[in-house]
Structures are given as structure tokens and as C-alpha cells.
Design an enzyme around this catalytic site. Structure first.
Site, PDB file in Angstrom:
ATOM      1  N   TYR A   1      78.684  -4.058  55.516  1.00  0.00           N
ATOM      2  CA  TYR A   1      77.764  -5.160  55.705  1.00  0.00           C
ATOM      3  C   TYR A   1      76.838  -4.757  56.900  1.00  0.00           C
ATOM      4  O   TYR A   1      77.188  -4.088  57.813  1.00  0.00           O
ATOM      5  CB  TYR A   1      78.340  -6.543  55.347  1.00  0.00           C
ATOM      6  CG  TYR A   1      79.378  -7.051  56.678  1.00  0.00           C
ATOM      7  CD1 TYR A   1      79.561  -6.636  57.716  1.00  0.00           C
ATOM      8  CD2 TYR A   1      79.853  -8.399  56.094  1.00  0.00           C
ATOM      9  CE1 TYR A   1      80.444  -7.134  58.674  1.00  0.00           C
ATOM     10  CE2 TYR A   1      80.909  -8.995  56.950  1.00  0.00           C
ATOM     11  CZ  TYR A   1      81.130  -8.452  58.167  1.00  0.00           C
ATOM     12  OH  TYR A   1      81.919  -9.162  59.077  1.00  0.00           O
ATOM     13  N   GLU A   2      75.861  -5.622  57.080  1.00  0.00           N
ATOM     14  CA  GLU A   2      74.606  -5.168  58.126  1.00  0.00           C
ATOM     15  C   GLU A   2      74.390  -3.791  58.123  1.00  0.00           C
ATOM     16  O   GLU A   2      74.019  -3.135  59.251  1.00  0.00           O
ATOM     17  CB  GLU A   2      75.209  -5.659  59.690  1.00  0.00           C
ATOM     18  CG  GLU A   2      75.372  -7.084  59.591  1.00  0.00           C
ATOM     19  CD  GLU A   2      73.900  -7.702  59.525  1.00  0.00           C
ATOM     20  OE1 GLU A   2      73.125  -7.317  59.660  1.00  0.00           O
ATOM     21  OE2 GLU A   2      73.907  -9.225  59.156  1.00  0.00           O
ATOM     22  N   GLY A   3      74.141  -3.191  56.982  1.00  0.00           N
ATOM     23  CA  GLY A   3      73.854  -1.626  56.783  1.00  0.00           C
ATOM     24  C   GLY A   3      75.155  -0.720  56.972  1.00  0.00           C
ATOM     25  O   GLY A   3      75.679  -0.771  58.024  1.00  0.00           O
TER      26      GLY A   3
END
Lengths: 591, 591
Positions: free
Chosen positions: B442-444
Site C-alpha cells: 500500500y501507498e505505492g
């Protein structure tokens, strides 16, 4: 939900084209009938059983888990496990590699290894029930007397009962010398076994009517430590003279563990309360008896790494094909679609090729090792048997230690390709990661494998197996020295192998000066050895494509993956070499 | 069950001795009061809250998970979460780094990063509720108008409400340009938001009375792709003019995900059914607005890697101290005990030192990056602000990408030290591994961080941040060139940094010739950069011990770990360099 298709083409390629198994097997004692046709037929049947019966129970078995009823001390396995075991038993799979006079089919171990991969890919948790039986069978076959084999071994081979291996106790894990379970002789030549064992896979379940426990315990006059351990048979039910089940024996599950993964496998606390037991083999020689089955068990756990990685790869490759997201760096590859698939991204291909290199390299290495066990057991030539035996001893810690560690990476990368969707239980990828996490722990942690490789197989046994293995690689390199198409592989392989030998010698000297150097280098040495062994397997795979009759695409994929392995994975040896050279001085005391 | 003790000594060492944070912070605008005394007092309070309130809910929260009631579309969080949030809000933690005119305490970001570590170590799942609020606060602060801030921001800062970031849709993950959620203007200057968002952390819960969703959606006249995305505020409850809650808005959770880990965090499918929304910032500029909060969010996820690794390390170290098993290689270390502890095994120390090197190196790097965000925001000198801004942009993908990946290794090694006991849920180690598995996603994903680093920060922005960072390392090396005690670190650091620069230039040329080379090198380049950045942090840590007033044992541990890092971890760069040099030719097409 994840898919699974038995990778029969890859298995056949590894067995026949890379390893030349057919020629080897048919030349062994009792191997006349072990032709490719027979082997293929067995692989196909195993593939069907795995795809159709086992694979569909994998996710549901994980979700449901095993249930323990405290009042009755019974375990209920997940839905479908019992029926799968019934089909497995009826198909004769429980005795696949066992001798015919015990009711087995006497098929080669390498075939057993290949079918084990298929079953473990289908459902690892389920596969642990027959796996532990296999260990018990080997122990009974090698160390039991005729009466014991007739009574306890045959029903396991027939798939009517299963077996366990009861080693670990709360205070005795890697160090079995610390175990406390007691065995007291009785008047009628049996023993009363008393103690608590933990982490007993398949210790209690509902798949079969009886369970045969092989239990390590101490006799009253036992010396302290690992030289005072004996091996006993404890049957869940006592037996009548005709072998039918009588009253319950004083052994029962006290609890099952709640684990990170393999949740369909019952991992039991087993309480022995003066349970009736029979001594197998010699008093105080139980640990040695256990070690004779360790090779098979460790190889099978290596195969678990392969099996999980294979299924994870199949699904991550499918996902990368189908998931549309972003565009290729050099412009849209599928301009008529809303986005390109993930395969256009070099970084995704890196993750897929990493998995492929691990999966197929591991498969070749595991089957190579299994084939050596067949040669060890049944070669006509004693020197060949001896050499194979040394190779097996040397390769087992690599096959177990490295393949299981690489499976952590492989299943992790497979999940990573799914992005956030990989973290969601219903997509099934996270189960592979959870299931895989046990395999670097049981049957000897990675640290134990590393110490076995460097301490015992290299230093104590003077690296006999290593020498054979290096000679074989050198001969292979020489044989292909002029093959232009293999130039980028053969040179690096020869160089790396030479460095491996040099490093081993230097290390041996350092360990002689300071035994702590062994522990400081062992795990990095294990990895280093594993990467060379896989390089050899990939070079052989690349060399094998010219002769095979597979499609051009199949062959190109093997050559591509071999190239990837040599350019992007083998260089990991550089890091491990630096770590080995750093020595024990880099690992100062921690308080 | 695992223990947790806030590592205040290590935090203080990193903040004051290694990074000189006090001098830096007190020289910034509004930083007069940000003395060590104040910071220490805040850290101690955060430590207490984490140890006493959060840490005890970590395992129970995982076991209990969140519960979703389909009929009422409500989420019940695990026992203790609500009370913990109440104490968190009452302590003013929700507004720790927010401006005073919004009700915050305007304390430095680097202090926020340090306290975030403590809270995340206590309970990562719980910490996600306030974390997402932080992102929402930043978006409202930077892009909202006065009315929006008054109405929506202040209650979040006060801890009365929480916020979310609604980006992902089923078909739009890494590629937000594919998102479909629609926003239709209405007569009264609001918008009707319609669509489905997935993976929304804290999308629905019972901790606060209201939730503010920040939602990416398309206006009717939006251009296709990422340039047609706008950002909207959607409040769970509509508000009366005085800001009190009115009727429910047409937004609700449709389900929560069953996940591998962070099971106490509600990951929601959110359905927007013509929900009332307010546009924040400019039309079609929503993605840019989202990206302004991305740095903070990514840094915080990097901190999650540190937080999990820290707690896992504490427990594996305790276990290695207490578990008695086998003897030291050079003879019994504790002959009066049945066996030696695990610490006598060099291979166990290798695993512990690997964790330490990762944990403390990551902490220094994350706090260093956070400190740069304070300089960026509040330095008196514009050039200093500009330089810090470039450094932050450059370091964020490393801090997020590398620290989260190393946390996989760190938590894995911590579990490994427990042997089979690490696999048992009640021992708590496997939860760290499961929880950690989300942070590279998550968050890239790591691939996205790698592409951001190499593609955007190095190539598009011409590596300005890298140049500053390399200059700083060069200056540090020069400053300590004659320090005998650092000789074994400074030379290798200078050499590796030089190679980093050379490799970057060569890579830039290759990418210019073929953009696919970017994807082929990015992840290995990310790791390479991370290992150099950590080497710099370890060299600074070693240099810092001479001035500090810690115990000799504390200082020796830092020097030992620095030495370990340089001799056994930094050489990983060799492998990554080989992979980078292999180029895109090593990653052929897969069909």
C-alpha cells in the site's frame, strides 16, 4: 481463489531431458519396468488427483482449519480431507515407493518425489498426513523386526493407518539430547512410555482408524544427552493378536496448535501416560535410527518449497497476463485496451523470472537428489551406490535449506505481483506465504541445515560429496566447453565452482583454528552452495533443450530463464562470499 | 504474547547524537521551544501510551479482527480500540504536528515521526485509524478553503472525527488514471459523488462519531486519464450550519476485507451513491493535490516497517537470551545449565545483528528524512528550504521502498530465531510477519517506489536530491577521513558512494537510449541506493558514539552493529549492481 494445473511438461523435461532419468532408472536393480511410459502414466494420475481432489480443498481447508474436541480428545480435519485420503489410499499412493512384500509398488523414489510435488501443490496441509506416514514406514522398514513390520507397517502402506514422528518436546527442539520422555520396561517385553511431545503433525485426526506413533524416549539406564535416546512404536489403539484394533492405548492429543499457516494440518500436543510401546532397533540408538529417515523427510520438505512456489507462480503469471494497469515504458503495447497488462513491465517480468528460476531450478535439484537416492539404493555397482550415497548426504541440507528459503522469496514475489489484492485472503496468494513460512523451521531449521552442510558434510566427512559434485560439474563444463550457445553459462559456472572449492578449503582452515568460524559462515555457505547447485541445474537445463521435442516457445523459456539466473541471481554469491570472509569477528557477543 | 518497551534510548541517540535534531529544530521558524527537554517529555508520554494502552491490544485485536454488520453497514473494531483512541484524542496526539490555529500543537514533523513509530509498534492496526486522518488533515490544510478547514479539519485535529483517503477502485490501483467514480455538480455548489472505492482503511468504524472521506472522482467535463481527476470531501454525516451532525450522507461501507494481517484495521469497500461532496482545490487537479500528501503517507509507511521490526527484534533478542538449547561450538558457555542460550550461536547473532542493522539504520534514515521535512517547511533560509525539499523528494521512495522491504527480512529473521515456536500464533511473532506483508503494497508498491526514484527523482528531476545527498556524504567522509576508529567505515562508504554516482550516470544514458531499461533496473537501483543510505546512517551513528553520554555497552553495540552492517550487509550492493548491469536483455518477453 487460486488455480492449479499439474506442470507435467516441466516435470517431464526435468526428469527425462535434463536428468536422463529413464536411462538411469531402467539400469538399476528391479528397474526393468521403470520406463518413461510407466512413469508418465503415474504422473498423469497423480496430476489428476491433485488438480481434481486436493487443489479444491486447499483454500477451504485453510479457512476451516482443524477442530479439536477437548472432551473426546479428537481432531476433525477440514471438509474433503477424509474423502481425499480415501481416494489416495485406494489409488495405492501410500505405498508407491514401498517394497512389494509390504504391499507397496516399489516404484522409484524420484517418481515419489515428483508425485509428492503434485500432491503438495494441491494441498500442502493435507499432504502432511501421508508425508509423516512415509517417515514412519521408513523407520519400520529399516529398524523394525519382522513382527513389527507385519503388524504396524503393512496397514500404513495400505493406507488404512497413518504414522507420526514424535521427537520434539517443549525443552527439546533442535537439541534432542535434552528430551525427557521416559520408557520403562515391563515384564512382557513392552515399555511404558510417559511424557509430552509437541508439534506432532498428524498426531490425531479422523482420516484413518488408527495411528502409529514413532516416539523418542529414554530408557531407565540411558546415558545423558543424545546417546541415551531410544525409538519406540506406540499405537493409538492396542492390537489384538490378529492385528485388529483392541482398546485405546494411553496416548492422546492434549491440544492442537493455532498456527500461521498449514491450518488444515493437525499439529498436536501428544500426551503419553504410561502408553504401551515397543522398542525398535537397539536401545540408546534411537537418534541414529531417526536420522536414517531424516534424508527422505528433509527432501520432502524441500519439495514443499517447490510445490508452493510452483502454484504461486502459476497464479501470479496468470494475474500478470490478465491485469490491465498502466502502459509500457516505451509506449502502449495494447492501444485498443484501457491499459497494458502487467507483463509489459520489466520489473514484473523480473519478479516472474525470479520465481521461474527458483521453481524450475529447485525442481531439477530435488529430482536430481531423489534420483541419487535410487542409485544409492539399487545400483548394480557398489562404487556407484557409495558415490550416490555421498552425493545425497551432501545435497540434502542444500535441497532442504536453500529451496525452502528461496520459497519464501518466490511466494512473496508472487503475492507482490497482485499488489494490494495479494493481501486479501479470498485471492489465495497470502496462504502460500503463510504455508511456506513453516518449511524453513520444521525438519531442522535453516541454521541446522547450514551446520549439517558445513560442519558435518564438508568438514567432518571431508567434503567427499562436494568433491563428487564438483567433479561432475567440471566434467559437464568440459563436455560443453565448445558449445557456442552455452558460452555465457559454462564459463561463469566453471569459475564459480572453482571459487566454491577454493573458499571451502580456506574456510576449513579457519574453522580448524576457531570452531566458532563454522557458525559464522554456515548459513552464507549454505546459500552460496545452493546458488552454485542451481546454476549447474540451469546450465544442464539449457544444454538439454536442443535434444528435447518440446515447442520452440517452451525451449526459449528455458534458455531465457537460464540466462536470467546467471545474470541476475547467481551474482548473489558475491554477497555471501563477502559475508563468509567477514568471519566471526563480524558477529561479536550480544548480551 | 510479545512484549514491547518503547526504545527511548535508541530514539534519543538517533535524534540528538546522530542527527543533531535539537540544534536544527530550535533554529527553525517557530522552533524556539523545541528543545530536547520538550521533545523528551513528548516521547516519554508517547512511549507510555504505546506500552500501556496500545501494545496490550495488539494480539487480541488481531485475533478478534473487525466485524462488519451488513444490515446496519457498521464496523465494530476490536476490544480496547475505542478506549485507546479516546486517550489518544484527549492527549492531543491527533493534532501533534498540526498548526495551532487549527487546534494543533505545531510540534516538529520529526517528533511526529518518532511518536508514530512508538504507536505503530504498540499496535499497527490501531495506528492506521489516526494515520489516515493525518493524510486527510494535510489535504484539507493545503488545498481546502477556510470554510472547509473550519468545518472539516478542526474536528479531526481535535480527535473527534477521523479521515480517509479514497483512491483505489477495482480497476484502478497503481494506475489511478483508470478511475471511474463520477462527480456531478449540483445547483448549490456541491457535487454528487457516485462510485465504488476499495481498500479504504478506516472507511467505517466505531471510534468516532463522524468520518471525513477525501475522494478522487471525475467531473463530467474531465479529460481522460490522470489529468481528469478531482478531489472531493464527503462527510459520513451531513452537517448542520453550526457543524453539528445532520442526516447520513449517501456513503456507506459495503464490506470489509479479510486480510493476511492488520486484521484490527477495517479495510472497507466504500459505496458512494450520489453522496454530497465538496470540491477541494482546482478541478482536474486532484491527483496533484493527493501527491502533496503522499510524501507524509509514504514516510509513515516506512516507519511501519521500522515499528514492526523493532518490536520483533525486542522479542527475538529476549528469546535468544532465554531459550536454552545446544552448546557453543567451542564448548559449553553455561556448563551449570542443561544447555547454553541461543546467543552463543554465531548464526543466531547473525540474525539478531541483521535485525539491529535494519532497525536502527532505518530509524536514523526515517528521522533524517523527517527532519528534512521540518527544514523544508520552516527554515529561515530559502536555499535551505529548497535543498531540504529536494532531499525529501529523493529520499521518500527509498525510505518507503527499502525500509518496508527490509522489514520483511527483519520480521522473518525474528520469527526464525523462535524455531517452530515462531509459527505458533500465541507466541505473537507470526503476526509481525503477516502485518508487515502489507507495507510493501500500500501507498505505492515497491515497484512504484522504484520507478518514482529512478524515473522521476533521478532522471526527470536530474538527480538534484541525489547530488545534495552525495555531497553531504562526501563532506562527512572528508570530515572523518583522519579518524582512525572509523577507518573501516569511511573508506568503503566513500568508495560505494562514488560507484553509486558513476552507476547512476551510466544508467541515465542507457535509459535515454531505451526507456525499458528504467523498469529493468529500477528495483535493484532502489535497493542499491537504500544500502548506501543506510551505510551513511551507520557511519554517522558510529561517529556519534564518541560524543554521547551513554553507557560503554550501549556505545559498543552501536559500533558492533555498524561494523556488521559494513562487512555483511553493504556487500549486497554487489549483487544489485550485477543485476542493474544485466539490463533489460535479461528480462525477455513472457507470453
Amino acid at each position: 481463489m487460486t488455480q492449479y494445473k499439474a506442470p507435467l511438461d516441466d516435470l517431464r523435461f526435468a526428469l527425462y531431458d535434463v536428468l536422463g532419468a529413464e536411462a538411469t532408472l531402467t539400469a538399476l536393480q528391479g528397474g526393468d519396468g521403470h520406463t518413461r511410459d510407466l512413469l508418465d502414466a503415474v504422473l498423469e494420475e497423480a496430476g489428476k488427483l491433485s488438480e481434481q481432489v486436493l487443489a479444491p480443498t486447499n483454500a477451504s481447508g485453510d479457512e476451516e482449519g482443524c477442530h479439536f474436541d477437548k472432551a473426546t480428545q479428537t481432531v476433525t480435519t477440514p471438509k474433503g480431507f477424509k474423502e481425499a485420503f480415501r481416494q489416495f489410499a485406494e489409488g495405492g499412493w501410500a505405498g508407491l515407493t514401498m517394497a512389494e512384500h509390504f504391499g507397496g509398488q516399489a516404484l522409484p523414489s524420484v517418481l515419489g518425489t515428483a508425485t509428492t510435488e503434485l500432491f503438495q501443490s494441491g494441498n500442502l496441509s493435507w499432504s502432511l498426513y501421508p508425508l509423516l506416514s512415509e517417515g514412519a514406514c521408513h523407520a519400520l522398514e529399516l529398524h523394525g523386526n519382522d513382527w513389527q513390520r507385519e503388524r504396524f507397517l503393512k496397514p500404513i502402506v495400505e493406507g488404512r493407518w497413518t504414522g507420526t514422528m514424535c521427537l520434539t518436546e517443549p525443552q527439546a527442539g533442535s537439541d534432542l539430547g535434552l528430551l525427557k520422555t521416559r520408557a520403562e520396561p515391563t515384564a512382557n517385553n513392552t515399555y511404558k512410555i510417559t511424557g509430552t511431545k509437541i508439534f506432532i503433525s498428524a498426531g490425531e485426526h479422523d482420516l484413518t482408524e488408527n495411528i502409529i506413533h514413532l516416539v523418542l524416549a529414554r530408557l531407565p539406564d540411558a546415558p545423558a544427552g543424545s546417546r541415551g535416546i531410544s525409538l519406540f512404536i506406540v499405537s493409538k489403539f492396542k492390537l489384538n493378536d490378529d492385528g485388529s484394533l483392541a482398546a485405546r492405548n494411553a496416548v492422546a492429543a492434549g491440544a492442537i496448535e493455532h498456527k500461521m499457516g498449514i491450518r488444515g494440518s493437525a499439529t498436536c500436543v501428544m500426551n503419553f501416560d504410561a502408553a504401551e510401546g515397543y522398542l525398535i532397533g537397539q536401545p540408546h540408538k534411537g537418534l541414529a535410527a531417526m536420522f536414517t529417515m531424516m534424508n527422505a523427510a528433509r527432501l520432502a520438505v524441500g519439495v514443499q518449497g517447490l510445490a508452493l512456489s510452483e502454484r504461486a507462480l502459476q497464479n501470479s503469471l496468470n494475474y500478470a497476463r490478465e491485469r490491465l494497469q498502466s502502459r509500457a515504458l516505451s509506449g502502449a503495447a495494447f492501444p485498443d485496451k484501457p491499459a497494458d497488462n502487467l507483463l509489459v513491465q520489466p520489473d514484473v517480468r523480473r519478479m516472474l523470472l525470479t520465481q521461474r528460476a527458483i521453481v524450475e531450478g529447485s525442481r531439477a535439484l530435488l529430482l536430481y537428489t531423489a534420483l541419487q537416492t535410487d542409485i544409492e539404493a539399487r545400483a548394480t555397482d557398489e562404487a556407484a551406490r557409495k558415490q550416490a550415497s555421498e552425493l545425497v548426504a551432501f545435497l540434502i541440507p542444500i535441497a532442504k535449506g536453500v529451496v525452502t528459503e528461496l520459497a519464501q522469496e518466490s511466494t512473496k514475489e508472487a503475492l507482490q505481483i497482485y499488489g494490494g489484492h495479494g493481501y486479501i485472503a479470498e485471492n489465495g496468494m497470502e496462504q502460500f506465504v503463510r504455508d511456506a513460512r513453516i518449511i524453513t523451521l520444521y525438519e531442522g531449521t535453516t541454521g541446522i541445515q547450514a551446520a549439517d552442510l558445513l560442519g558435518r558434510k564438508i568438514l567432518q566427512l571431508q567434503g567427499v560429496g562436494l568433491k563428487y559434485f564438483m567433479q561432475e560439474i567440471a566434467a559437464f563444463c568440459q563436455q560443453h566447453a565448445k558449445d557456442e550457445s552455452l558460452r555465457s553459462l559454462i564459463g561463469p559456472l566453471a569459475t564459480a565452482t572453482k571459487q566454491w572449492g577454493d573458499m571451502t578449503l580456506q574456510l576449513a582452515q579457519r574453522v580448524q583454528a576457531n570452531p566458532e568460524e563454522l557458525g559464522a559462515a554456515a548459513t552464507d555457505y549454505l546459500y552460496y552452495s545452493g546458488y552454485i547447485a542451481l546454476a549447474y541445474m540451469w546450465a544442464r537445463s539449457a544444454a538439454a533443450v536442443s535434444a528435447g521435442n518440446q515447442t520452440a516457445a517452451f525451449k526459449q523459456a528455458k534458455l531465457d530463464t537460464a540466462g536470467f539466473y546467471f545474470s541476475r541471481i547467481l551474482p548473489r554469491c558475491l554477497t555471501h562470499q563477502a559475508a563468509i570472509e567477514a568471519g566471526v569477528g563480524s558477529l561479536p557477543t550480544i548480551i
